[in-house]
Design an enzyme around this catalytic site. Sequence first.
Site, mmCIF file in Angstrom:
data_model
loop_
_atom_site.group_PDB
_atom_site.id
_atom_site.type_symbol
_atom_site.label_atom_id
_atom_site.label_comp_id
_atom_site.label_asym_id
_atom_site.label_seq_id
_atom_site.Cartn_x
_atom_site.Cartn_y
_atom_site.Cartn_z
ATOM 1 N N ASP A 1 0.834 -1.202 0.000
ATOM 2 C CA ASP A 1 0.000 0.000 0.000
ATOM 3 C C ASP A 1 0.872 1.256 0.000
ATOM 4 O O ASP A 1 2.030 1.220 0.403
ATOM 5 C CB ASP A 1 -0.917 -0.003 1.219
ATOM 6 C CG ASP A 1 -2.208 0.764 0.979
ATOM 7 O OD1 ASP A 1 -2.277 1.503 -0.026
ATOM 8 O OD2 ASP A 1 -3.141 0.632 1.780
ATOM 9 N N ASP B 1 -11.305 1.752 -1.817
ATOM 10 C CA ASP B 1 -11.659 1.579 -0.419
ATOM 11 C C ASP B 1 -13.173 1.540 -0.225
ATOM 12 O O ASP B 1 -13.660 1.166 0.841
ATOM 13 C CB ASP B 1 -11.085 2.713 0.428
ATOM 14 C CG ASP B 1 -9.597 2.533 0.690
ATOM 15 O OD1 ASP B 1 -9.065 1.442 0.416
ATOM 16 O OD2 ASP B 1 -8.962 3.488 1.165
#
Length: 325
Positions: free
Chosen positions: A73, A142
Amino acid sequence: MRFGLWVEPEMVNPDSDLYRKHPDWVLHLPGRTRTELRNQLVLNLARPEVADFTYDWLTRLVGDEGIDFLKWDMNRAFSEAGWPDHARGADLLWSRYVHQLYGIIDRLRADHPDLRTEACSGGGGRIDLGILARTDQAWTSDNTDALDRISIQHGFGQIYPARAMAAWVTDVPNQLTRRSVPLRFRFHVAMAGLLAIGGDLNAWSPEELAEAAGLVAEYKAVRHLVQHGGLHRLGEPGGEGPTVVQYTAPDAGEALLLAWRTTERHGSPRVPVRPGGLDPAARYRDSRTGAVHHGAVLAGYGLTLDLPAGDWSSMSVHLVREERV
């Protein structure tokens, strides 16, 4: 279940031995405050010594701990993006950074051929052909709300393949939108990509666990079509009718249709769609109902989807070629 870790190798906490020893290793510009986000600064991977350091600890981590999966990430934007101690830093930073990033992943994959990796950046921000050549999948967004994901996945699929699209079934109310959607609907939306479960299974009821187990088995029977088949869009998001996607085997031997209908106001639950890419001279059996359909009839007149009545209705149809006529 195998062992995976979420890592953010491009970041450093200012309250760390690494930063205290190498404050010049972060992106910065003389005379400007080094902006922290999430208590982080961005390491300058364009510097060879920083790239080597990052590779060294990652390859040791993967090898020493027997890690099978890395979610890589990158959760903050660049700020003060400078390389002041390099004569051409302003010109080279961006391209060097990307090439060094790719190089780290290439070396990791060479050291650990069985390692699987997921690309992620602020949700789905780091998805490009260069990163997809080096990773197995990408975190799409997300936002895991099933309704929003229909449109998100529709856009993603315009360029990128479903086999690269991480798609999670998460708990309700959704952590982002606070919307509650039935478990079956959430599963059918996630089946359009790389189905995974991101919910608290300890909080699921026995009935939900049983339903989920059946839907996981259903996906396993057709995931080869989602991940390697051709995509046909039979109903667009936001239209009056349901959204329908189809995945067809390269040899036209099988097809999977997934349909989602959010409200009864969007037309009749009995919706005809015309599957694409099937063999017009073959018969196809519905693996759930046993009904047999002629390929030419499916192409010309369509297949009627009997969606469940009510809001948040969804279904899957798996067609298997039976015989030539």
